[in-house]
Design an enzyme around this catalytic site. Structure first.
Site: not given
Ligand code: UT7
Length: 325
Positions: A115, A252, A282
């Protein structure tokens, strides 16, 4: 004293025809429009279809940039394509772009910094131009990142999209002060200790497969905010500007929450951030030039303004470029 500077001549971009909304995705995996918008700010993404590749998108974006500048491909000395999703493992996608543009001279190569690729490629081309090894360069970020996705993994497949952005650069004489037009500073970094936090679990040498994106989302989020804040501050410190001097920040586009948290950390007015993540998701190396092209075309970015381009990606890699438009 006269110094060599790199100025931006024109921009271009290209998006695949097909568009996938959050609603569409919720029919593929257990997710919802509400979750994706709340956690990322993304509403839709473009998806490369049959006949659309990283190379074809790059050519479309580059052709637009050349046409807008009325410059012939044979007047370009250097093409750098920043991509993680090359058309083939080799040769470089940039060489196909060179041929498809009808360019019969100069040099073309790919650059891989995920990225951060566009910012790394811009820093590279700027060095070529300032050293006198090239007068005109096309720097392109192009990706078909959705082809690396595991469509059963809701934690990654909702985040990415495809597209391309290009800039045409040329050498110009400046005074050596920060009043000059063009690239005023570049800073690029990597930390290979974070290799596994954001990676593809395949490759020709390790698994003989292409692999799928794997990510520790929370760790990436944390590092993205601190690394993008650091890259911005380094650009300001090295040139003597303050954050209030910036007219636009073109970061980005990974996640709206990352952009807001970074702005808060450096006391940047969020209204100065060019945001396109809601429509493009992204797009990895393509995200900065796509957002830049949009803001140039709609008139937000004007001659003489001070811009900060910055990115963070797998590796980890990160960096910034301070530019007077
Ligand atoms: O270029 C760089 C590339 N990557 C990034 O920039 C990504 C950086 N990270 C992020 O943007 C965030 O960490 C995410 C958007 C990927 C995730 O957000 P988060 O607030 O960190 O969520 P989390 O991983 O803590 O997940 C919270 C909950 C989980 O459920 P439980 O365990 O609380 O029951 C996940 O299983 O959300 C669930 N979850 C989803 N639910 C619905 C994870 N993905 C999804 C989804 N839809 N797509």
């Amino acid at each position: 004293m006269t110094v060599r500077r790199t100025r931006f001549v024109s921009t271009g971009s290209a998006l695949p025809r097909q568009c996938l909304s959050n609603e569409d995705l919720s029919r593929l995996v257990d997710t919802s429009d509400e979750w994706i918008i709340q956690r990322t700010g993304i509403r839709q993404r473009h998806l490369a279809g049959d006949g659309e590749t990283t190379g074809t998108l790059a050519v479309d974006a580059a052709r637009t940039a050349l046409e807008r500048a009325d410059v012939s491909p044979d007047d370009v000395d250097l093409i750098v394509v920043a991509t993680t999703t090359a058309d083939h493992t080799f040769p470089a996608t940039a060489t196909r772009v060179q041929a498809d543009l009808g360019m019969t001279r100069g040099v073309a190569f790919d650059l891989q910094a995920v990225c951060s690729g566009f910012v790394f490629a811009l820093a590279t081309a700027d060095n070529f131009i300032r050293l006198g090894q090239a007068d005109r360069a096309l720097v392109i970020g192009s990706e078909t990142f959705t082809r690396l996705l595991d469509w059963t993994d809701r934690t990654t497949c909702v985040l990415f999209g495809d597209g391309a952005g290009a800039v045409l650069l040329e050498g110009t004489d400046g005074t050596g002060t920060v009043a000059d037009q063009g690239v005023l500073s570049t800073h690029i970094y990597s930390d290979g200790r974070q290799y596994e936090k954001l990676m593809v679990d395949g490759g020709p040498s390790s698994t003989r497969t292409v692999g799928h994106v794997r990510m520790d989302g929370k760790e990436v989020f944390k590092h993205a905010v601190s690394n993008m804040a650091y890259a911005l501050e380094e650009a300001l410190n090295s040139t003597g500007f303050s954050v209030d001097d910036l007219d636009w920040v073109i970061p980005h586009q990974a996640n709206r929450r990352i952009l807001d948290a970074t702005a808060k950390r450096v006391a940047l007015d969020p209204a100065k951030i060019v945001v396109s993540v809601e429509r493009h998701a992204n797009t990895s190396a393509a995200s900065v030039p796509l957002a830049l092209d949009e803001a140039v075309c709609d008139g937000r970015i004007k001659a003489g303004q001070l811009l900060l381009l910055e990115a963070m990606g797998g590796g980890f890699t990160w960096g910034s470029a301070l530019v007077r438009w």
